[in-house]
Design a protein around this motif. Structure first.
Motif, PDB file in Angstrom:
ATOM      1  N   MET A  81       3.500 -54.456  23.280  1.00 38.72           N
ATOM      2  CA  MET A  81       2.617 -55.126  24.244  1.00 38.72           C
ATOM      3  C   MET A  81       2.642 -54.416  25.598  1.00 38.72           C
ATOM      4  O   MET A  81       1.630 -54.322  26.283  1.00 38.72           O
ATOM      5  N   ASP A  82       3.820 -53.916  25.977  1.00 34.95           N
ATOM      6  CA  ASP A  82       3.927 -53.175  27.244  1.00 34.95           C
ATOM      7  C   ASP A  82       3.072 -51.912  27.215  1.00 34.95           C
ATOM      8  O   ASP A  82       2.440 -51.553  28.211  1.00 34.95           O
ATOM      9  N   ILE A  83       3.084 -51.224  26.066  1.00 31.45           N
ATOM     10  CA  ILE A  83       2.257 -50.020  25.942  1.00 31.45           C
ATOM     11  C   ILE A  83       0.786 -50.389  26.147  1.00 31.45           C
ATOM     12  O   ILE A  83       0.058 -49.724  26.878  1.00 31.45           O
ATOM     13  N   ALA A  84       0.374 -51.493  25.501  1.00 30.94           N
ATOM     14  CA  ALA A  84      -1.016 -51.934  25.631  1.00 30.94           C
ATOM     15  C   ALA A  84      -1.343 -52.324  27.066  1.00 30.94           C
ATOM     16  O   ALA A  84      -2.475 -52.134  27.536  1.00 30.94           O
ATOM     17  N   HIS A  85      -0.348 -52.837  27.782  1.00 32.96           N
ATOM     18  CA  HIS A  85      -0.589 -53.317  29.155  1.00 32.96           C
ATOM     19  C   HIS A  85      -0.571 -52.184  30.176  1.00 32.96           C
ATOM     20  O   HIS A  85      -1.404 -52.140  31.082  1.00 32.96           O
ATOM     21  N   TYR A  86       0.389 -51.256  30.040  1.00 32.15           N
ATOM     22  CA  TYR A  86       0.615 -50.264  31.095  1.00 32.15           C
ATOM     23  C   TYR A  86      -0.036 -48.908  30.849  1.00 32.15           C
ATOM     24  O   TYR A  86      -0.305 -48.173  31.793  1.00 32.15           O
ATOM     25  N   ALA A  87      -0.244 -48.558  29.596  1.00 26.30           N
ATOM     26  CA  ALA A  87      -0.811 -47.236  29.318  1.00 26.30           C
ATOM     27  C   ALA A  87      -2.256 -47.160  29.773  1.00 26.30           C
ATOM     28  O   ALA A  87      -2.968 -48.172  29.857  1.00 26.30           O
ATOM     29  N   ASP A  88      -2.683 -45.938  30.069  1.00 24.77           N
ATOM     30  CA  ASP A  88      -4.067 -45.691  30.443  1.00 24.77           C
ATOM     31  C   ASP A  88      -4.990 -46.185  29.326  1.00 24.77           C
ATOM     32  O   ASP A  88      -4.672 -46.019  28.143  1.00 24.77           O
ATOM     33  N   PRO A  89      -6.124 -46.803  29.673  1.00 21.74           N
ATOM     34  CA  PRO A  89      -7.039 -47.310  28.630  1.00 21.74           C
ATOM     35  C   PRO A  89      -7.426 -46.257  27.599  1.00 21.74           C
ATOM     36  O   PRO A  89      -7.652 -46.579  26.427  1.00 21.74           O
ATOM     37  N   ARG A  90      -7.484 -44.987  28.001  1.00 25.68           N
ATOM     38  CA  ARG A  90      -7.874 -43.928  27.077  1.00 25.68           C
ATOM     39  C   ARG A  90      -6.787 -43.607  26.061  1.00 25.68           C
ATOM     40  O   ARG A  90      -7.048 -43.045  25.007  1.00 25.68           O
ATOM     41  N   THR A  91      -5.532 -43.935  26.394  1.00 22.75           N
ATOM     42  CA  THR A  91      -4.416 -43.525  25.539  1.00 22.75           C
ATOM     43  C   THR A  91      -3.683 -44.673  24.861  1.00 22.75           C
ATOM     44  O   THR A  91      -2.926 -44.445  23.919  1.00 22.75           O
ATOM     45  N   LYS A  92      -3.896 -45.921  25.301  1.00 19.41           N
ATOM     46  CA  LYS A  92      -2.995 -46.992  24.861  1.00 19.41           C
ATOM     47  C   LYS A  92      -3.066 -47.270  23.359  1.00 19.41           C
ATOM     48  O   LYS A  92      -2.026 -47.470  22.720  1.00 19.41           O
ATOM     49  N   ILE A  93      -4.267 -47.275  22.779  1.00 20.04           N
ATOM     50  CA  ILE A  93      -4.362 -47.543  21.339  1.00 20.04           C
ATOM     51  C   ILE A  93      -3.667 -46.435  20.549  1.00 20.04           C
ATOM     52  O   ILE A  93      -2.896 -46.691  19.619  1.00 20.04           O
ATOM     53  N   LYS A  94      -3.917 -45.198  20.955  1.00 16.07           N
ATOM     54  CA  LYS A  94      -3.301 -44.068  20.259  1.00 16.07           C
ATOM     55  C   LYS A  94      -1.792 -44.033  20.499  1.00 16.07           C
ATOM     56  O   LYS A  94      -1.025 -43.642  19.607  1.00 16.07           O
ATOM     57  N   ALA A  95      -1.351 -44.469  21.699  1.00 14.75           N
ATOM     58  CA  ALA A  95       0.086 -44.519  21.976  1.00 14.75           C
ATOM     59  C   ALA A  95       0.774 -45.535  21.073  1.00 14.75           C
ATOM     60  O   ALA A  95       1.867 -45.288  20.553  1.00 14.75           O
ATOM     61  N   ILE A  96       0.139 -46.684  20.870  1.00 12.19           N
ATOM     62  CA  ILE A  96       0.702 -47.701  19.978  1.00 12.19           C
ATOM     63  C   ILE A  96       0.748 -47.170  18.546  1.00 12.19           C
ATOM     64  O   ILE A  96       1.743 -47.366  17.826  1.00 12.19           O
ATOM     65  N   GLU A  97      -0.306 -46.483  18.121  1.00 13.14           N
ATOM     66  CA  GLU A  97      -0.334 -45.914  16.771  1.00 13.14           C
ATOM     67  C   GLU A  97       0.780 -44.894  16.584  1.00 13.14           C
ATOM     68  O   GLU A  97       1.454 -44.881  15.542  1.00 13.14           O
ATOM     69  N   CYS A  98       0.987 -44.038  17.581  1.00 16.60           N
ATOM     70  CA  CYS A  98       2.070 -43.045  17.506  1.00 16.60           C
ATOM     71  C   CYS A  98       3.427 -43.731  17.442  1.00 16.60           C
ATOM     72  O   CYS A  98       4.286 -43.385  16.620  1.00 16.60           O
ATOM     73  N   PHE A  99       3.629 -44.723  18.306  1.00 14.79           N
ATOM     74  CA  PHE A  99       4.893 -45.455  18.384  1.00 14.79           C
ATOM     75  C   PHE A  99       5.221 -46.111  17.046  1.00 14.79           C
ATOM     76  O   PHE A  99       6.347 -46.018  16.545  1.00 14.79           O
ATOM     77  N   CYS A 100       4.224 -46.746  16.445  1.00 19.37           N
ATOM     78  CA  CYS A 100       4.439 -47.462  15.184  1.00 19.37           C
ATOM     79  C   CYS A 100       4.601 -46.520  13.991  1.00 19.37           C
ATOM     80  O   CYS A 100       5.122 -46.934  12.945  1.00 19.37           O
ATOM     81  N   SER A 101       4.180 -45.267  14.134  1.00 14.09           N
ATOM     82  CA  SER A 101       4.266 -44.328  13.010  1.00 14.09           C
ATOM     83  C   SER A 101       5.629 -43.649  12.909  1.00 14.09           C
ATOM     84  O   SER A 101       5.917 -42.991  11.898  1.00 14.09           O
ATOM     85  N   ILE A 102       6.474 -43.791  13.927  1.00 11.27           N
ATOM     86  CA  ILE A 102       7.706 -43.002  13.979  1.00 11.27           C
ATOM     87  C   ILE A 102       8.645 -43.258  12.797  1.00 11.27           C
ATOM     88  O   ILE A 102       9.167 -42.301  12.208  1.00 11.27           O
ATOM     89  N   PRO A 103       8.917 -44.513  12.395  1.00 12.25           N
ATOM     90  CA  PRO A 103       9.789 -44.692  11.217  1.00 12.25           C
ATOM     91  C   PRO A 103       9.261 -43.967   9.984  1.00 12.25           C
ATOM     92  O   PRO A 103      10.035 -43.374   9.230  1.00 12.25           O
TER      93      PRO A 103
END
Length: 289
Positions: A81-103
């Protein structure tokens, strides 16, 4: 940074004299008394699952491991949720996708970060800004591959080839099922065996301000971490079991005239005949740094 293993032990009211006995043995390269070594291995397994987030450690101490896992799962959701709140609008969805893909990235035999596992058909151009945001936020560590071995290591870094680790193993394991977590506690780690121990090494090195890399001269040979240690190129190998033999590791030590080399596993302290390779318990990494 998350609490270290030593801080975790103190929080769990482990007598400091036992910690010092083990630490002094590691520093002097002498064997740790077996009862202490066995107990520290058990506690290190709990540390892997609990991680070092203070709230999770507090929950473990005052409740139990199930409470710590619940805290970590809430924290994992909070970070998304923090990523969605603080990340730049252009990057937040992709940042969440990257974060969730790590495992998933780390569960592969080849742990190199692959953009296609984040989203099919996409490449570095789509995701590198999001990964940079996660790294700058301190949520991930990138460990780049080395093209060649030489000093300084930084100039041999391959910019586009790297592994990605979570900043805390407790947050990493929070994304696993209860069955997988139970397997971890039983030392039946399966595909996650290398992942977890490499992750805890990466976060340990980062917490000590040490830049780490990995080396893969061919598809059948890999050095988990290469660092500059006491001014020299030094390989580190991290194993979750008792296996301490590796031809590729021995070749690296010989070919690059290493002054020091470290192999971490569940085994007690030992030293190679030539005195170069030190065999240390995996929980002892922070004590040599």
């Amino acid at each position: 940074y998350p609490m270290s293993f030593t801080e975790f032990l103190l929080a769990n009211n482990i007598d400091e004299k036992y910690i010092k006995t083990a630490e002094n043995a590691v520093r002097s390269l002498s064997e740790i008394p077996t009862p202490i070594h066995d107990r520290l291995n058990e506690l290190f397994t709990r540390y892997i699952v609990c991680g070092g987030m203070p709230e999770a450690v507090n929950a473990l101490v005052n409740g139990g491991l199930a409470d710590a896992i619940r805290v970590n799962r809430r924290l994992l959701g909070d970070y998304e949720m923090d990523i969605a709140h603080y990340a730049d609008p252009r990057t937040k969805i992709k940042a969440i996708e990257c974060f969730c893909s790590i495992p998933l990235q780390l569960a592969k035999d080849n742990k190199k970060f692959q953009y296609k596992l984040v989203r099919e058909g996409y490449n570095a151009r789509h995701f590198e800004e999001s990964l940079a945001w996660l790294a700058n936020a301190g949520l991930i560590y990138q460990v780049h591959r080395l093209k060649n071995i030489g000093m300084p290591l930084e100039i041999y870094r391959e910019q586009g080839v790297f592994k990605v680790y979570f900043f805390d193993t407790g947050i990493l394991t929070a994304g696993f099922s209860d069955r997988v977590i139970n397997d971890i506690l039983q030392d039946a780690l399966g595909v996650y065996k290398g992942v977890i121990f490499e992750n805890i090494a990466a976060q340990n090195l980062a917490a000590h301000g040490i830049k780490s890399y990995y080396y893969e001269p061919n598809t059948s040979s890999e050095i988990d971490f290469v660092i500059e240690y006491e001014g020299n190129i030094t390989p580190l190998e991290i194993k979750g079991g008792l296996h301490t033999r590796s031809t590729s590791f021995a070749n690296f030590v010989r070919n690059h005239s290493c002054k020091n080399a470290f192999r971490f596993s569940r085994k007690n302290v030992g030293v190679s005949d030539d005195g170069i390779t030190k065999y240390l318990p995996v929980y002892a990494l922070e004590w040599i740094l």
